[in-house]
Structures are given as C-alpha cells and as structure tokens.
Design a protein around this motif. Structure first.
Motif, PDB file in Angstrom:
ATOM      1  N   GLN A  63       5.692  -2.030  -9.126  1.00  9.45           N
ATOM      2  CA  GLN A  63       6.672  -1.364  -9.992  1.00  9.45           C
ATOM      3  C   GLN A  63       6.147  -1.293 -11.428  1.00  9.45           C
ATOM      4  OE1 GLN A  63      10.428  -3.461 -10.582  1.00  9.45           O
ATOM      5  NE2 GLN A  63      11.527  -1.524 -10.634  1.00  9.45           N
ATOM      6  N   ALA A  64       5.565  -2.410 -11.890  1.00  6.11           N
ATOM      7  CA  ALA A  64       5.011  -2.434 -13.246  1.00  6.11           C
ATOM      8  C   ALA A  64       3.802  -1.504 -13.353  1.00  6.11           C
ATOM      9  CB  ALA A  64       4.610  -3.862 -13.617  1.00  6.11           C
ATOM     10  N   TYR A  65       2.994  -1.456 -12.303  1.00  4.44           N
ATOM     11  CA  TYR A  65       1.816  -0.588 -12.278  1.00  4.44           C
ATOM     12  C   TYR A  65       2.228   0.889 -12.287  1.00  4.44           C
ATOM     13  CZ  TYR A  65      -2.464   1.614 -10.459  1.00  4.44           C
ATOM     14  OH  TYR A  65      -3.559   2.423 -10.270  1.00  4.44           O
ATOM     15  N   GLY A  66       3.325   1.181 -11.606  1.00  2.00           N
ATOM     16  CA  GLY A  66       3.820   2.559 -11.590  1.00  2.00           C
ATOM     17  C   GLY A  66       4.219   3.036 -12.978  1.00  2.00           C
ATOM     18  N   LYS A  67       4.637   2.109 -13.813  1.00  2.95           N
ATOM     19  CA  LYS A  67       5.053   2.449 -15.171  1.00  2.95           C
ATOM     20  C   LYS A  67       3.876   2.434 -16.152  1.00  2.95           C
ATOM     21  CE  LYS A  67       9.708   0.533 -14.579  1.00  2.95           C
ATOM     22  NZ  LYS A  67      10.648  -0.546 -15.008  1.00  2.95           N
ATOM     23  N   ASP A  68       2.825   1.666 -15.803  1.00  2.00           N
ATOM     24  CA  ASP A  68       1.677   1.522 -16.707  1.00  2.00           C
ATOM     25  C   ASP A  68       0.395   1.420 -15.894  1.00  2.00           C
ATOM     26  OD1 ASP A  68      -0.186   0.948 -18.633  1.00  2.00           O
ATOM     27  OD2 ASP A  68       0.649  -1.014 -19.179  1.00  2.00           O
ATOM     28  N   LYS A  69      -0.358   2.517 -15.823  1.00  2.00           N
ATOM     29  CA  LYS A  69      -1.589   2.546 -15.029  1.00  2.00           C
ATOM     30  C   LYS A  69      -2.705   1.698 -15.659  1.00  2.00           C
ATOM     31  CE  LYS A  69       0.020   5.259 -11.878  1.00  2.00           C
ATOM     32  NZ  LYS A  69       0.333   4.717 -10.543  1.00  2.00           N
ATOM     33  N   ASN A  70      -2.481   1.220 -16.858  1.00  2.00           N
ATOM     34  CA  ASN A  70      -3.462   0.339 -17.514  1.00  2.00           C
ATOM     35  C   ASN A  70      -3.083  -1.136 -17.380  1.00  2.00           C
ATOM     36  OD1 ASN A  70      -5.259   2.356 -18.572  1.00  2.00           O
ATOM     37  ND2 ASN A  70      -3.648   2.880 -20.062  1.00  2.00           N
ATOM     38  N   LEU A  71      -2.211  -1.421 -16.441  1.00  2.00           N
ATOM     39  CA  LEU A  71      -1.763  -2.799 -16.240  1.00  2.00           C
ATOM     40  C   LEU A  71      -2.967  -3.710 -15.967  1.00  2.00           C
ATOM     41  CD1 LEU A  71       1.013  -4.361 -15.952  1.00  2.00           C
ATOM     42  CD2 LEU A  71       0.617  -4.229 -13.483  1.00  2.00           C
ATOM     43  N   GLN A  72      -3.025  -4.806 -16.708  1.00  2.00           N
ATOM     44  CA  GLN A  72      -4.137  -5.746 -16.583  1.00  2.00           C
ATOM     45  C   GLN A  72      -3.814  -6.844 -15.560  1.00  2.00           C
ATOM     46  OE1 GLN A  72      -7.148  -5.558 -18.420  1.00  2.00           O
ATOM     47  NE2 GLN A  72      -6.342  -3.531 -18.973  1.00  2.00           N
ATOM     48  N   GLY A  73      -4.880  -7.442 -15.049  1.00  2.00           N
ATOM     49  CA  GLY A  73      -4.718  -8.529 -14.083  1.00  2.00           C
ATOM     50  C   GLY A  73      -3.885  -9.675 -14.622  1.00  2.00           C
ATOM     51  N   ARG A  74      -4.078  -9.996 -15.909  1.00  2.00           N
ATOM     52  CA  ARG A  74      -3.306 -11.089 -16.497  1.00  2.00           C
ATOM     53  C   ARG A  74      -1.820 -10.756 -16.507  1.00  2.00           C
ATOM     54  NH1 ARG A  74      -3.896 -15.663 -19.389  1.00  2.00           N
ATOM     55  NH2 ARG A  74      -2.145 -16.227 -20.736  1.00  2.00           N
ATOM     56  N   GLN A  75      -1.497  -9.501 -16.777  1.00  2.00           N
ATOM     57  CA  GLN A  75      -0.091  -9.103 -16.749  1.00  2.00           C
ATOM     58  C   GLN A  75       0.482  -9.215 -15.334  1.00  2.00           C
ATOM     59  OE1 GLN A  75      -1.237  -5.306 -18.695  1.00  2.00           O
ATOM     60  NE2 GLN A  75       0.596  -5.604 -19.984  1.00  2.00           N
ATOM     61  N   ALA A  76      -0.343  -8.877 -14.351  1.00  2.00           N
ATOM     62  CA  ALA A  76       0.077  -9.031 -12.959  1.00  2.00           C
ATOM     63  C   ALA A  76       0.304 -10.504 -12.625  1.00  2.00           C
ATOM     64  CB  ALA A  76      -0.978  -8.439 -12.030  1.00  2.00           C
ATOM     65  N   ALA A  77      -0.565 -11.360 -13.156  1.00  2.00           N
ATOM     66  CA  ALA A  77      -0.417 -12.801 -12.932  1.00  2.00           C
ATOM     67  C   ALA A  77       0.890 -13.303 -13.526  1.00  2.00           C
ATOM     68  CB  ALA A  77      -1.601 -13.543 -13.539  1.00  2.00           C
ATOM     69  N   GLU A  78       1.227 -12.813 -14.707  1.00  2.00           N
ATOM     70  CA  GLU A  78       2.478 -13.225 -15.349  1.00  2.00           C
ATOM     71  C   GLU A  78       3.687 -12.795 -14.520  1.00  2.00           C
ATOM     72  OE1 GLU A  78       1.998 -11.442 -19.156  1.00  2.00           O
ATOM     73  OE2 GLU A  78       0.781 -13.099 -19.961  1.00  2.00           O
ATOM     74  N   ILE A  79       3.588 -11.621 -13.890  1.00  2.00           N
ATOM     75  CA  ILE A  79       4.664 -11.170 -13.001  1.00  2.00           C
ATOM     76  C   ILE A  79       4.760 -12.096 -11.796  1.00  2.00           C
ATOM     77  CG2 ILE A  79       5.381  -9.317 -11.434  1.00  2.00           C
ATOM     78  CD1 ILE A  79       4.068  -7.356 -13.452  1.00  2.00           C
TER      79      ILE A  79
END
Length: 322
Positions: A63-79
């Motif tokens: 869902q976060a990636y759909g909103k931001d194609k520049n989503l970083q791995g660290r941001q994914a980890a925080e999710i």
C-alpha cells in the motif's frame, strides 16, 4: 535500553541474517520493487512468521509502495515493525513483584518478625529438551539480581540428570534449592519446597517440573498432582504456569502449547534457544493462536541472556533497525 536491545539483536542474529540474505539486504538501503516484495514474502515464511502475519506486513508495504514508488527498504522495515508491534499488543507478560518478606526484610527494619506472605509460585512446564531446567535457574538468578528472594524446587525427578543439573546451576549461581533423589515423588518435593520457601521468606518459588513420563497422560497427571499439593499450602498456587518452548521448533511449538494449555491452563510462555535458530518469527504465531503472554526470551547460554520479552525490541531486531 541500548544494552537490552543489543541482547535482542544478538540473540536473533540468525533470523535477521536469514531475512537479510533472502532479501539481498533490502533493509540496508535498497528501493522497494516487485522482486524485493517477493523476496521479503519468502523470507518471512522461512522465518516462520506464518501466513496471516506475512500477509499483513506485505499488504501494508504494498500500500505504501503504491503511493510512493521511491519507497526505501528502511521505510518498509519501519512498516514491518509497526505491524509486528500491533500484532503483539498485549503480548508482554509482566511478573508482579513479590512482597519483601523474611529475615532480610526484618533485618533491614531492625525487627525479628517472621514472614507472613506466601511465596509467588511459578511452575515451569515443558517437554524435555526445551531448556526448562536451565531457564528455571536463569529466572531465579534474574529475580535474585533484582533484589528478590527465590527458592528453586527440583521436581523433575523422572529425568535422571535433571535434579543434578538444577543443583549444579544453583551452586554456580548461589541459589537456594530444595531437591531429592531421582525417582522421588515430585509432588512431595514441591510440598517441601513451598514450606521451605515460606519459612525462608522467599518472594518466589520456582518449580521445575518433569518434561516427559511414560505417556502424555502420566505427565499431565503428575502436573495436576503437583498443583493439588501446592494448593494444600496456598489455594492460589501456582500463581503462574509457564510453558517453556524451544523457539527452534517454529510453528510446531503451537500444537505443543495447545496440549499443555488445555490440560494445565497456561498463564505465560518463555521461548528459548532463539539464538540458535533462523525461525524467530514463530513467537508471533504462538501468540496469535493462544493469546498467552510471553514473559521471557532465551537469547543465549549465559544466565543474563534470559531477557524480558519486549515487542518493540523484538520487532526492531527482526527488521534490522536500531
């Protein structure tokens, strides 16, 4: 706090390493893409997080990636951390502090009043090989380090080495212990240990029980007998009935927990040997299935490696966040 987090990070190193390897270091700086999401899914399954938790983590990252194609791995980890903390809400067992009683308390007050409060009884339950006896000793040492008085009861009289093993730990860590010989009546040992803990003014009595008898029925009957005998001294005992499970068993430990829970009414879990496995996600599945609080994790072989469970430290360690 940093020292405690380091314990979690070091203790879960194999799980963290396995996830990092399968995701090619996703959380170290890569951008999220379709391939990395597939890698993460495989990594979470391999670490025994289970279908439900894995799907929740991936759904929120997607869902976060759909909103931001520049989503970083660290941001994914925080999710991922946020999802695990939500799933594990209420999972942290908090052991009540036993009343300060006995000769130590009386001496501190300059009095000679005998103890009046009953010890809080913690029955340690689990199959052979789970680390139950070692964990009993580590828990007693930890409580002693926190200023509490503790008595150990060597009630695993069925396994030949168990009594000697607990006595060896008690000697090494300078702990009070009540023990008999191999083959002795475990309930009688529990009864004597409660009386000894009471007379010594111990805040806690930790009862190491048998892990396997000839049949499962025999084991459950013995546990029930220990409980009945303890209740002759204190109707509320044992106040805690904790299952010690081997974390390396992964999701297989859930069925084991169900059996003991049905027979003995578990009040808590201690998950051991997490330092030796890459399947550290099993903790989440166990809690989701049974909703039994997790009190401690075994993150190494030393006495100080038994650590109170922290959902935040666990989640951050798993996803490689500081």
């Amino acid at each position: 706090m940093f020292g405690l987090f380091k314990k979690f990070k070091d203790g879960l190193a194999k799980t963290v390493s396995a996830i990092a390897t399968k995701t090619r270091g996703l959380f170290g700086g890569r951008k999220i893409d379709a391939a990395s999401l597939e890698e993460l899914e495989e990594a979470l399954y391999t670490a025994d997080f289970g279908v439900e938790t894995t799907n929740e983590i991936l759904a929120e990252i997607k869902q976060a990636y759909g909103k931001d194609k520049n989503l970083q791995g660290r941001q994914a980890a925080e999710i991922g951390v946020a999802v695990l903390k939500r799933v594990l809400a209420g999972a942290e067992g908090v052991l009540e502090v036993g009343p300060v009683t006995g000769s130590g308390a009386a001496s501190a007050r300059g009095e000679g009043t005998p103890p009046t409060a009953n010890p809080i009884v913690i029955a340690m339950i689990g199959v052979n090989g789970s680390g139950k006896t070692t964990t009993s000793a580590k828990l007693a040492w930890k409580l002693k380090q926190e200023g509490r008085t503790v008595t150990l009861a060597a009630c695993d009289t069925f396994r030949a080495a168990a009594v000697e093993q607990l006595k060896t730990w008690a000697t090494r860590l300078n702990l009070d212990i009540v023990a008999s010989h191999t083959g002795a009546d475990s309930a009688a040992v529990a009864f004597d240990a409660w009386r000894a803990a009471k007379s010594r003014g111990s805040n806690y009595l930790i009862v190491d029980t048998a892990g396997r008898l000839h049949t499962k029925t025999n084991l459950m009957e013995e546990l029930a007998k220990i409980r009945r005998v303890l209740q002759k001294n204190d109707p509320a005992a044992p106040q805690h009935r904790w299952l010690v499970v081997d974390g390396s068993l992964g999701v297989n430990s859930i069925e084991q927990a169900k059996v003991f829970h049905q027979s003995f009414g578990l009040t808590g879990l201690v998950v051991t040997k997490l330092d030796g496995t890459s399947r550290g996600g099993a903790i989440v599945g166990i809690y989701r299935q049974l909703k039994i609080p997790i009190y401690f994790l075994g993150l190494g072989e030393q006495a100080e490696d038994l650590q109170p469970f922290s959902a935040e430290n666990y989640a951050k360690a798993v996803f490689g966040l500081e």
